[in-house]
Design an enzyme around this catalytic site. Structure first.
Site, PDB file in Angstrom:
ATOM      1  N   GLU A   1       7.612   0.958   5.122  1.00 16.69           N
ATOM      2  CA  GLU A   1       7.051  -0.083   5.995  1.00 16.69           C
ATOM      3  C   GLU A   1       7.271  -1.428   5.305  1.00 16.69           C
ATOM      4  O   GLU A   1       7.108  -1.539   4.086  1.00 16.69           O
ATOM      5  CB  GLU A   1       5.549   0.174   6.186  1.00 16.69           C
TER       6      GLU A   1
ATOM      7  N   HIS B   1       3.938   7.072   3.855  1.00 15.64           N
ATOM      8  CA  HIS B   1       4.878   5.955   3.687  1.00 15.64           C
ATOM      9  C   HIS B   1       4.422   5.029   2.571  1.00 15.64           C
ATOM     10  O   HIS B   1       3.283   5.109   2.108  1.00 15.64           O
ATOM     11  CB  HIS B   1       5.069   5.167   4.996  1.00 15.64           C
TER      12      HIS B   1
ATOM     13  N   HIS C   1       0.826  -1.209   0.000  1.00 20.08           N
ATOM     14  CA  HIS C   1       0.000   0.000   0.000  1.00 20.08           C
ATOM     15  C   HIS C   1       0.857   1.254   0.000  1.00 20.08           C
ATOM     16  O   HIS C   1       2.042   1.208   0.315  1.00 20.08           O
ATOM     17  CB  HIS C   1      -0.986   0.048   1.173  1.00 20.08           C
TER      18      HIS C   1
HETATM   19 CO    CO Z   1       1.102   1.259   6.326  1.00 17.67          CO
END
Ligand code: CO
Length: 134
Positions: free
Chosen positions: A130, A79, A7
């Site tokens: 991440e 992020h 994502h």
């Molecule tokens: Co995230």
């Protein structure tokens, strides 16, 4: 080591307005807001064919998103999340390569109920990264 883009997370100053933009203007499939108190955020997931967008809004007093929004009043990309098969092996390799892991260095359970780690943006071209074990 990294696999798919899981994502892209976007911090937003108005969650309802952002969800409406993705639903009504961009025509995406948009979920309901979910509180993630452990991460200090309320999240709306936008499902795309090849990845997801996560709209992040601050939750609680020490939300990591609040500081970001104070510097980026209209919101912005917060992020990106890459998938890994084995998060501990990925972490050990990154540490060996000199990359910095944020926090304790131990994976936390993320918004998708899977182990995640965050990597220092200064080690990745100014991008907070991440990693999520899938
Ligand atoms: Co995230």
């Amino acid at each position: 080591m990294i696999g798919r883009l899981n994502h892209v997370a976007i911090a937003v100053p108005d969650l309802e307005a952002a969800a409406k933009t993705y639903r009504d203007v961009l025509g995406a499939k948009v979920g309901e807001p979910q509180a993630e108190p452990d991460h200090g955020v309320t999240v709306v997931f936008v499902e795309l064919d090849n990845t997801k967008i996560e709209l992040l809004y601050p939750l609680g007093d020490d939300s990591p998103i609040a500081g970001f929004l104070s510097k980026n009043a209209s919101g912005g990309i917060h992020h990106v999340c890459y998938e890994v098969d084995d998060i501990l092996a990925a972490r050990d390799k990154l540490v060996e390569e000199g990359a910095r892991i944020l926090g304790s260095g131990e994976p936390k359970i993320g918004a998708h109920k899977k182990p995640v780690l965050f990597l220092h943006p200064k080690d990745f071209n100014g991008t907070l990264v991440e990693l999520e074990q899938v």
